[in-house]
Design an enzyme around this catalytic site. Structure first.
Site, PDB file in Angstrom:
ATOM      1  N   ARG A 107      19.528 -36.649   1.911  1.00 11.68           N
ATOM      2  CA  ARG A 107      18.082 -36.767   1.492  1.00 11.68           C
ATOM      3  C   ARG A 107      17.427 -38.089   1.095  1.00 11.68           C
ATOM      4  O   ARG A 107      16.511 -38.321   1.454  1.00 11.68           O
ATOM      5  CB  ARG A 107      17.773 -35.720   0.132  1.00 11.68           C
ATOM      6  CG  ARG A 107      16.488 -35.633  -0.229  1.00 11.68           C
ATOM      7  CD  ARG A 107      16.248 -34.537  -1.405  1.00 11.68           C
ATOM      8  NE  ARG A 107      14.885 -34.710  -1.718  1.00 11.68           N
ATOM      9  CZ  ARG A 107      14.234 -33.748  -2.677  1.00 11.68           C
ATOM     10  NH1 ARG A 107      14.918 -32.746  -3.168  1.00 11.68           N
ATOM     11  NH2 ARG A 107      12.900 -33.826  -2.880  1.00 11.68           N
ATOM     12  N   CYS A 148      10.259 -18.934   0.477  1.00 11.23           N
ATOM     13  CA  CYS A 148      10.148 -20.265  -0.068  1.00 11.23           C
ATOM     14  C   CYS A 148       9.480 -19.777  -1.732  1.00 11.23           C
ATOM     15  O   CYS A 148       8.841 -18.892  -1.687  1.00 11.23           O
ATOM     16  CB  CYS A 148       9.417 -21.075   0.362  1.00 11.23           C
ATOM     17  SG  CYS A 148       8.920 -22.583  -0.322  1.00 11.23           S
ATOM     18  N   ASP A 149      10.108 -20.392  -2.635  1.00 18.30           N
ATOM     19  CA  ASP A 149       9.681 -20.124  -3.926  1.00 18.30           C
ATOM     20  C   ASP A 149       8.397 -20.887  -4.411  1.00 18.30           C
ATOM     21  O   ASP A 149       7.845 -20.767  -5.398  1.00 18.30           O
ATOM     22  CB  ASP A 149      10.626 -20.262  -5.202  1.00 18.30           C
ATOM     23  CG  ASP A 149      10.894 -21.744  -5.121  1.00 18.30           C
ATOM     24  OD1 ASP A 149      10.774 -22.529  -4.412  1.00 18.30           O
ATOM     25  OD2 ASP A 149      11.634 -22.070  -6.114  1.00 18.30           O
ATOM     26  N   HIS A 192       4.891 -24.694   3.059  1.00 17.62           N
ATOM     27  CA  HIS A 192       4.377 -25.593   2.610  1.00 17.62           C
ATOM     28  C   HIS A 192       3.199 -26.397   3.034  1.00 17.62           C
ATOM     29  O   HIS A 192       3.206 -27.515   3.174  1.00 17.62           O
ATOM     30  CB  HIS A 192       5.573 -26.874   2.423  1.00 17.62           C
ATOM     31  CG  HIS A 192       6.746 -26.720   1.730  1.00 17.62           C
ATOM     32  ND1 HIS A 192       7.934 -27.363   1.602  1.00 17.62           N
ATOM     33  CD2 HIS A 192       7.089 -25.783   0.981  1.00 17.62           C
ATOM     34  CE1 HIS A 192       8.820 -27.089   0.630  1.00 17.62           C
ATOM     35  NE2 HIS A 192       8.220 -26.034   0.241  1.00 17.62           N
ATOM     36  N   TYR A 215       2.076 -29.151  -1.046  1.00 12.68           N
ATOM     37  CA  TYR A 215       2.576 -30.116  -0.072  1.00 12.68           C
ATOM     38  C   TYR A 215       1.691 -30.624   0.769  1.00 12.68           C
ATOM     39  O   TYR A 215       2.088 -31.415   1.478  1.00 12.68           O
ATOM     40  CB  TYR A 215       3.874 -29.187   0.375  1.00 12.68           C
ATOM     41  CG  TYR A 215       4.925 -29.095  -0.490  1.00 12.68           C
ATOM     42  CD1 TYR A 215       6.051 -30.174   0.153  1.00 12.68           C
ATOM     43  CD2 TYR A 215       5.234 -28.228  -1.393  1.00 12.68           C
ATOM     44  CE1 TYR A 215       7.416 -30.009  -0.779  1.00 12.68           C
ATOM     45  CE2 TYR A 215       6.365 -28.146  -1.800  1.00 12.68           C
ATOM     46  CZ  TYR A 215       7.443 -29.053  -1.874  1.00 12.68           C
ATOM     47  OH  TYR A 215       8.537 -29.036  -2.401  1.00 12.68           O
TER      48      TYR A 215
END
Length: 444
Positions: free
Chosen positions: A95, A171-172, A202, A267
């Site tokens: 990442r 997705c949370d 997102h 996002y």
């Protein structure tokens, strides 16, 4: 009501979220009875301290629940009702590369957005498909609730490669933001209101938020707050409080100004404010470093402390919005609650003026047979144009993985709104190939 006890597999047992999900499962056994919880991870060293701490948590909270952990997929996937998948392929070390390599070229460095998200997606497709195959072989009636990032690319890969599988991609982030909305409004839960929302993972917008009991329109009050403070709450609640995350919450004010009829997913900052975001990001200390130094370190320190003391009675591990959403979704599937959730699903006409085969994030009604899409109607030119560009980037990334195509992956980066030119896209791609050789298919 006498509800059947469920057998749950958490895939990605070494995750920093695992203890919170286990806690949530144990705290909700009245509405979601649990027979067994199994943790599965291919990284034995990482999973071991989390699993041993969870074993103690289970023994103290509900010793009637069977608990085990394994690195053997046959053992893990045999005779389960739900697979809750939360894998991170390459861990935080890669990442960090996802974030820092694009920043060398002035491009946003982010886990799920832009080149970093594409890189992470290509690492994740293979392992997720492998888990689907294990589930179908050893527990063919199970559901997989997949919330492995980057959810958009993973969902597209599931659509292309396993279109008939019992997989729901989630997705949370909408849940987390709706909990923030509730706190801003002085409500004790997001379940006090109904929402209309559409977009991609997102990459979406709320178009309506109404109080359930009265039908009151809550958008004006929220917009008034957002116009001044974005989504920053000034409370200790919520699951993200690192400085970079607070910057993202504040940025909602600027994103909202561009499209004030709606409320944005945070996002969108990375697509619409990439230059400003890069200016305020340290290329030597990114979000990955922040997480490794805080959440990652704190989680494993706490697991080791629980193991050493032999008790979890004073632990800070707790259920979160992230884990609550997963348990509620599992309840809907197991017990036909017909509750409403925002899911990542094939559009199939829900957004009338958008591609039918696009994986969109929209409200759905969930029951024992799966989900029913809620019709969105047509969407405006602004959102439609942004979404079409992003969907094209995601589809090209999945095509590149399937075909082993360097060209399509270059196109995926070049068409992504975060990348300024094909030259920069190629430079980033070549660097990403070097660090992902162990995880990506060979590209020709």
């Amino acid at each position: 009501m006498n509800r059947k006890k469920q057998r749950v597999l958490l895939a990605g047992g070494g995750s920093t979220y695992t203890a919170g999900i286990v806690t949530m499962l144990l705290e909700n056994t009245e509405k979601f009875p649990i027979e067994s919880i199994v943790l599965y991870d291919n990284n034995k060293q990482r999973q071991h301290p989390v699993a041993e701490a969870c074993k103690i948590i289970v023994s103290e909270k509900n010793p009637s629940v069977k608990f085990s952990y394994t690195t053997d997929p046959v053992e893990a996937f045999t005779d389960v009702d739900f697979v809750m998948a939360q894998i991170r392929v390459g861990l935080y070390a890669l990442r960090e590369q996802d974030e820092k390599i694009p920043m060398k070229y002035g491009v946003i460095g982010q886990e799920t957005c832009g080149p970093g998200g594409i890189a992470y997606g290509l690492r994740t497709i293979g392992p997720v498909i492998e888990m689907i195959d294990y589930m179908e072989k050893y527990s063919p009636n199970a559901w997989m609730l997949n919330y492995s990032n980057p959810a958009a690319i993973v969902a597209e890969a599931c659509r292309v490669l396993r279109p008939n599988s019992r997989v729901i991609n989630i997705c949370d982030m909408p849940v987390c933001l709706e909990e923030i909305f509730a706190r801003i409004l002085g409500l004790n839960s997001r379940k006090k209101f109904d929402v209309s929302y559409y977009g991609l993972n997102h990459f979406g917008w709320w178009t309506s938020i109404q109080e359930k009991t009265t039908g009151k329109d809550l958008m004006p009050e929220l917009k008034e707050y957002v116009a001044k403070k974005g989504y920053e709450e000034f409370t200790p609640q919520g699951q993200h409080k690192e400085s970079s995350w607070l910057d993202t919450m504040r940025a909602a004010k600027d994103i909202w100004e561009l499209e004030p009829e709606t409320l944005p997913n945070t996002y969108l900052k990375y697509y619409l404010m990439g230059d400003e975001t890069n200016e305020h990001t340290d290329p030597n200390y990114t979000r990955a470093n922040e997480i490794m130094d805080r959440r990652e370190k704190n989680t494993f320190d706490e697991c080791n402390r629980i193991i050493e003391n032999g008790t979890a009675k004073d632990t800070w591990f707790a259920a979160s919005e992230h884990s609550q959403f997963i348990v509620e979704l599992a309840c809907a599937l197991a017990f036909n609650t017909k509750e409403r959730f925002i899911l990542i699903v094939e559009n199939n006409g829900a957004i009338e003026n958008f591609a039918k085969d696009a994986m969109v994030e929209i409200p759905c009604i969930v029951g024992k047979d799966g989900f029913e899409r809620i019709s969105i109607g047509t969407i405006p030119t602004f959102q439609k144009g942004l979404m079409e560009q992003q969907v094209a980037s995601e589809k090209l990334a999945v095509d590149a993985w399937v075909e082993g195509s360097y060209l399509k992956l270059w196109q995926s980066l070049a068409i992504n709104k975060t990348v300024p030119s094909q030259r920069v896209a190629k430079q980033i791609l070549d660097d990403l190939i070097e660090v992902n050789k162990e995880f990506w298919p060979e590209l020709n």
